[in-house]
Design an enzyme around this catalytic site. Structure first.
Site, PDB file in Angstrom:
ATOM      1  N   TYR A 148       0.844  -1.207   0.000  1.00 47.05           N
ATOM      2  CA  TYR A 148       0.000   0.000   0.000  1.00 47.05           C
ATOM      3  C   TYR A 148       0.876   1.253   0.000  1.00 47.05           C
ATOM      4  CZ  TYR A 148      -2.873   3.732   1.869  1.00 47.05           C
ATOM      5  OH  TYR A 148      -3.485   4.943   2.068  1.00 47.05           O
ATOM      6  N   ASN A 177      -3.837   8.998  10.891  1.00 45.56           N
ATOM      7  CA  ASN A 177      -4.972   8.085  11.156  1.00 45.56           C
ATOM      8  C   ASN A 177      -6.306   8.839  11.129  1.00 45.56           C
ATOM      9  OD1 ASN A 177      -2.502   6.727  12.085  1.00 45.56           O
ATOM     10  ND2 ASN A 177      -3.928   5.136  12.689  1.00 45.56           N
TER      11      ASN A 177
HETATM   12  N1  UDP Z   1      -5.189  -1.679  16.768  1.00 43.00           N
HETATM   13  C1  UDP Z   1      -5.498  -2.488  17.839  1.00 43.00           C
HETATM   14  N2  UDP Z   1      -6.642  -3.230  17.769  1.00 43.00           N
HETATM   15  C2  UDP Z   1      -7.475  -3.224  16.686  1.00 43.00           C
HETATM   16  C3  UDP Z   1      -7.147  -2.397  15.583  1.00 43.00           C
HETATM   17  C4  UDP Z   1      -5.992  -1.626  15.661  1.00 43.00           C
HETATM   18  O1  UDP Z   1      -4.777  -2.543  18.824  1.00 43.00           O
HETATM   19  O2  UDP Z   1      -8.467  -3.939  16.698  1.00 43.00           O
HETATM   20  C5  UDP Z   1      -3.973  -0.864  16.846  1.00 43.00           C
HETATM   21  C6  UDP Z   1      -2.985  -1.140  15.706  1.00 43.00           C
HETATM   22  O3  UDP Z   1      -2.152  -2.221  16.039  1.00 43.00           O
HETATM   23  C7  UDP Z   1      -2.238   0.195  15.644  1.00 43.00           C
HETATM   24  C8  UDP Z   1      -3.300   1.221  16.048  1.00 43.00           C
HETATM   25  O4  UDP Z   1      -4.342   0.486  16.698  1.00 43.00           O
HETATM   26  O5  UDP Z   1      -1.215   0.216  16.608  1.00 43.00           O
HETATM   27  C9  UDP Z   1      -3.899   1.936  14.861  1.00 43.00           C
HETATM   28  O6  UDP Z   1      -4.265   0.942  13.913  1.00 43.00           O
HETATM   29  P1  UDP Z   1      -5.226   1.240  12.696  1.00 43.00           P
HETATM   30  O7  UDP Z   1      -5.457  -0.048  11.975  1.00 43.00           O
HETATM   31  O8  UDP Z   1      -6.422   1.991  13.184  1.00 43.00           O
HETATM   32  O9  UDP Z   1      -4.397   2.253  11.790  1.00 43.00           O
HETATM   33  P2  UDP Z   1      -2.899   2.154  11.177  1.00 43.00           P
HETATM   34  O10 UDP Z   1      -2.047   2.963  12.119  1.00 43.00           O
HETATM   35  O11 UDP Z   1      -2.502   0.714  11.086  1.00 43.00           O
HETATM   36  O12 UDP Z   1      -3.050   2.801   9.854  1.00 43.00           O
END
Ligand code: UDP
Length: 336
Positions: A148, A177
């Site tokens: 991505y 985010n």
């Molecule tokens: N995260 C989590 N549980 C979930 C989904 C996400 O702990 O069910 C954590 C993920 O590991 C990251 C943060 O939340 O550290 C943000 O993840 P997200 O997928 O929202 O966005 P990213 O930063 O990956 O684009």
């Protein structure tokens, strides 16, 4: 401004369309409805169903302009954005995010639409520069760690080379985010696309999931959970309008981060949500490919675009909850 919004029926694109209309601009939405919804396009806004990978159709849409003249600017949101999906199906990501943009740029050159606002991502940075403690600056090294991020970086570079060759201007915006929903609750992030923390918390709070899992509590951060920079989609949407005006008014290009400039750990987000809603959570192993900290340095967007994020983490949480509650009670999973 007269604006073509490619991908304007999707989550972020539709929020930008709403802000453009509120601000009095003329908008045409161009979308293949692969993930977007026709109902996300406000009444009275012209909608053309089409794919940016279709050169003829995209050229026709760009050539038509609005009812009062040629487009001043094209906004590009028509991309795929789920990291795990990009790892399992990189070809689809290159086809959509790179070939799609290439075709759209070709159509723009043909039709003399010479200004583009492009949605990019913090995923282009990969692991942030260690010396900045998780903060990303636009001049930092870009070493994506998933397809991505690679496709978005390739797209950024393509835009820059094409702009140089064809006397175009661009505004590239690297999102952190993105969360939340427009206050009208007419549009939001839909439920079949959910991998992000805030929507998953809200689904748990609504009883649609049993427990939220926090991925990893042994990172080198304030409480061991990952730190991210959360930005409300309506703040993000406003930045696109400011970005388009900036490049049109100044006849120059710009690339900037879009984040709040503030980091919250996963546990801090969970605690903020627990003050508003009840839900269960547990710690789970780390998720592959998660950097410990990603925070935007947003000075450039503030200084050049005159942009200031205005909406808080609590507003992202409450608006996402309200939107999700609304779609969970409507029969087709769409807002009533
Ligand atoms: N995260 C989590 N549980 C979930 C989904 C996400 O702990 O069910 C954590 C993920 O590991 C990251 C943060 O939340 O550290 C943000 O993840 P997200 O997928 O929202 O966005 P990213 O930063 O990956 O684009």
């Amino acid at each position: 401004m007269k604006v073509l919004v490619a991908g304007g029926a999707g989550y972020i694109g539709s929020h930008v369309v709403f802000e453009l209309i509120r601000d009095g601009h003329e908008v045409v939405v161009y979308d293949n409805l692969s993930t977007g919804r026709r109902s996300a396009v406000p009444e009275g806004v012209r909608f053309i169903e089409g794919d940016i990978r279709d050169l003829d159709a995209t050229t026709r849409a760009l050539a038509q302009g609005t009812s009062s003249g040629s487009f001043d600017v094209a906004l590009h949101f028509a991309a795929k954005l789920v990291v795990p999906e990009s790892v399992s199906n990189p070809l689809a990501y290159y086809h959509n995010n790179v070939e799609g943009l290439r075709t759209m740029l070709e159509a723009m050159v043909k039709t003399n639409v010479r200004t583009i606002v492009f949605s990019s991502t913090a995923a282009v940075y990969g692991e942030p520069d260690k010396s900045h403690n998780g903060e990303c600056l636009e001049g930092d090294l870009t070493v994506p760690i998933n397809p991505y991020g690679e496709t978005k970086l390739a797209a950024e570079k393509m835009i820059q080379w094409v702009a140089q060759a064809h006397d175009m201007n661009y505004c590239i915006l690297r999102y952190f985010n993105v969360a939340g929903a427009d206050a009208s609750l007419r549009i939001g992030l839909d439920k079949d696309q959910l991998t992000h923390l805030i929507p998953l918390i809200m689904q748990t709070a609504l009883g649609l999931r049993e427990k939220l899992q926090i991925y990893g509590n042994d990172y080198d951060t304030i409480d061991g959970t990952c730190v991210r920079d959360y930005i409300h989609v309506s703040d993000l949407a406003r930045a696109h309008i400011l970005g388009a005006k900036y490049i049109l008014d100044n006849d120059r290009s710009v690339l900037c981060n879009l984040g709040s400039g503030q980091g919250f750990s996963v546990k801090q987000v969970v605690d903020a949500a627990l003050k508003m809603f009840e839900f269960a959570y547990e710690y789970a192993p780390r998720r592959d490919g998660d950097p410990a900290k990603l925070i935007a340095n947003n000075q450039r967007a503030q200084e050049l675009l005159g942009w200031q994020p205005q909406l808080s983490l609590e507003q992202m949480l409450s608006s996402d909850f309200a939107y999700r509650q609304k779609i969970s009670t409507s029969s087709h999973g769409e807002p009533a």
